[in-house]
Each structure stands twice: as structure tokens, then as C-alpha cells.
Write a protein that holds these residues in place. Sequence first.
Motif, PDB file in Angstrom:
ATOM      1  N   UNK A  20       0.816  -1.219   0.000  1.00  0.00           N
ATOM      2  CA  UNK A  20       0.000   0.000   0.000  1.00  0.00           C
ATOM      3  C   UNK A  20       0.846   1.264   0.000  1.00  0.00           C
ATOM      4  N   UNK A  21       1.949   1.263   0.732  1.00  0.00           N
ATOM      5  CA  UNK A  21       2.798   2.448   0.782  1.00  0.00           C
ATOM      6  C   UNK A  21       3.498   2.686  -0.552  1.00  0.00           C
ATOM      7  N   UNK A  22       3.974   1.617  -1.165  1.00  0.00           N
ATOM      8  CA  UNK A  22       4.616   1.736  -2.475  1.00  0.00           C
ATOM      9  C   UNK A  22       3.643   2.218  -3.533  1.00  0.00           C
ATOM     10  N   UNK A  23       2.426   1.688  -3.505  1.00  0.00           N
ATOM     11  CA  UNK A  23       1.412   2.099  -4.480  1.00  0.00           C
ATOM     12  C   UNK A  23       1.038   3.565  -4.284  1.00  0.00           C
ATOM     13  N   UNK A  24       0.943   4.007  -3.037  1.00  0.00           N
ATOM     14  CA  UNK A  24       0.580   5.395  -2.760  1.00  0.00           C
ATOM     15  C   UNK A  24       1.721   6.353  -3.067  1.00  0.00           C
ATOM     16  N   UNK A  25       2.951   5.864  -3.014  1.00  0.00           N
ATOM     17  CA  UNK A  25       4.105   6.741  -3.267  1.00  0.00           C
ATOM     18  C   UNK A  25       4.143   7.243  -4.709  1.00  0.00           C
ATOM     19  N   UNK A  26       3.400   6.600  -5.611  1.00  0.00           N
ATOM     20  CA  UNK A  26       3.337   7.040  -6.998  1.00  0.00           C
ATOM     21  C   UNK A  26       2.488   8.309  -7.162  1.00  0.00           C
ATOM     22  N   UNK A  27       1.693   8.627  -6.144  1.00  0.00           N
ATOM     23  CA  UNK A  27       0.753   9.746  -6.200  1.00  0.00           C
ATOM     24  C   UNK A  27       1.423  11.024  -5.715  1.00  0.00           C
ATOM     25  N   UNK A  28       1.248  12.105  -6.482  1.00  0.00           N
ATOM     26  CA  UNK A  28       1.854  13.383  -6.113  1.00  0.00           C
ATOM     27  C   UNK A  28       0.828  14.450  -5.757  1.00  0.00           C
ATOM     28  N   UNK A  29      -0.443  14.089  -5.763  1.00  0.00           N
ATOM     29  CA  UNK A  29      -1.494  15.057  -5.457  1.00  0.00           C
ATOM     30  C   UNK A  29      -1.669  15.262  -3.968  1.00  0.00           C
ATOM     31  N   UNK A  30      -2.691  16.050  -3.610  1.00  0.00           N
ATOM     32  CA  UNK A  30      -2.923  16.334  -2.196  1.00  0.00           C
ATOM     33  C   UNK A  30      -4.356  16.073  -1.756  1.00  0.00           C
ATOM     34  N   UNK A  31      -5.150  15.403  -2.605  1.00  0.00           N
ATOM     35  CA  UNK A  31      -6.500  15.003  -2.222  1.00  0.00           C
ATOM     36  C   UNK A  31      -6.545  13.480  -2.189  1.00  0.00           C
ATOM     37  N   UNK A  32      -7.131  12.963  -1.105  1.00  0.00           N
ATOM     38  CA  UNK A  32      -7.118  11.523  -0.889  1.00  0.00           C
ATOM     39  C   UNK A  32      -8.521  10.976  -0.711  1.00  0.00           C
ATOM     40  N   UNK A  33      -8.617   9.675  -0.837  1.00  0.00           N
ATOM     41  CA  UNK A  33      -9.853   8.943  -0.610  1.00  0.00           C
ATOM     42  C   UNK A  33      -9.483   7.709   0.193  1.00  0.00           C
ATOM     43  N   UNK A  34     -10.469   6.931   0.552  1.00  0.00           N
ATOM     44  CA  UNK A  34     -10.243   5.653   1.212  1.00  0.00           C
ATOM     45  C   UNK A  34     -10.946   4.608   0.366  1.00  0.00           C
ATOM     46  N   UNK A  35     -10.227   3.538   0.051  1.00  0.00           N
ATOM     47  CA  UNK A  35     -10.795   2.450  -0.743  1.00  0.00           C
ATOM     48  C   UNK A  35     -10.927   1.188   0.089  1.00  0.00           C
ATOM     49  N   UNK A  36     -12.066   0.543  -0.067  1.00  0.00           N
ATOM     50  CA  UNK A  36     -12.272  -0.786   0.483  1.00  0.00           C
ATOM     51  C   UNK A  36     -11.911  -1.743  -0.649  1.00  0.00           C
ATOM     52  N   UNK A  37     -10.854  -2.513  -0.446  1.00  0.00           N
ATOM     53  CA  UNK A  37     -10.384  -3.439  -1.476  1.00  0.00           C
ATOM     54  C   UNK A  37     -11.042  -4.786  -1.250  1.00  0.00           C
ATOM     55  N   UNK A  38     -11.921  -5.169  -2.169  1.00  0.00           N
ATOM     56  CA  UNK A  38     -12.700  -6.391  -2.033  1.00  0.00           C
ATOM     57  C   UNK A  38     -12.415  -7.341  -3.185  1.00  0.00           C
ATOM     58  N   UNK A  39     -12.871  -8.559  -3.029  1.00  0.00           N
ATOM     59  CA  UNK A  39     -12.847  -9.511  -4.132  1.00  0.00           C
ATOM     60  C   UNK A  39     -14.011 -10.466  -3.952  1.00  0.00           C
ATOM     61  N   UNK A  40     -14.473 -11.002  -5.051  1.00  0.00           N
ATOM     62  CA  UNK A  40     -15.494 -12.034  -5.021  1.00  0.00           C
ATOM     63  C   UNK A  40     -14.847 -13.259  -4.396  1.00  0.00           C
ATOM     64  N   UNK A  41     -15.505 -13.897  -3.429  1.00  0.00           N
ATOM     65  CA  UNK A  41     -14.866 -15.041  -2.774  1.00  0.00           C
ATOM     66  C   UNK A  41     -14.638 -16.200  -3.728  1.00  0.00           C
TER      67      UNK A  41
END
Length: 108
Positions: free
Chosen positions: A62-83
Amino acid sequence: MEDKGFTLEEAIEIADDFEDLIDTEFNTDRVTTYFIENVLVAPFSPDAQKQFADAYQISKDKDGALSLYTGNEYDVLVMTCNINDESALIPIDIRTFALERGIKYNFP
């Protein structure tokens, strides 16, 4: 009214508030069951959110994926998958998730 992004601090607090959802399941139509893999701070813009979700899908970092972002507005994602198909993660923004699940939360 259009949703605005959160500050980084707000997004971190919201993700912390919803972390109890991790490793739980929910149904959307009594037929399909989804597993919640994680609740993550993510970029707010749709394009950056997709890039983040794709990077997280590959690395689970998650930290590596977020480090690609340079903006200053954020959201929260619920990461789901079909079982029945845990290979494909499905990101759901926290406001949509809360609304669809009937969760009352006072988002900033």
C-alpha cells in the motif's frame, strides 16, 4: 453536492475507523459474497485511483502504491474480491461502501 477529497490526515483517520472490516465478508445480492482484503488510503482522482489500485493489486504494497501519487486530495478504498475469484480486487470508495451498506458515518 459533489464529494471532495480528504486531506491525508482525514483519510488515515477514516481508514483506521474502518479497519475492523478487514478479513470480513459481505453480500450485495444474497448470491454474491465479497471478501474485504484491506481498507486503504488512496488518491482521490479517478485516474490516480486506478493507477494506485493496479499497483496495489500487483504488489500488495500500500505504501509503495501510494508513493506514486503526487497530489494532495485523498480517498479511502475498500479493497474487495469475489470469494469465488480472489485474484481480481475490486476497489470501492468508502463513501459508496458506507452508503450501500447503510453505515452511518460523518465524513469530513
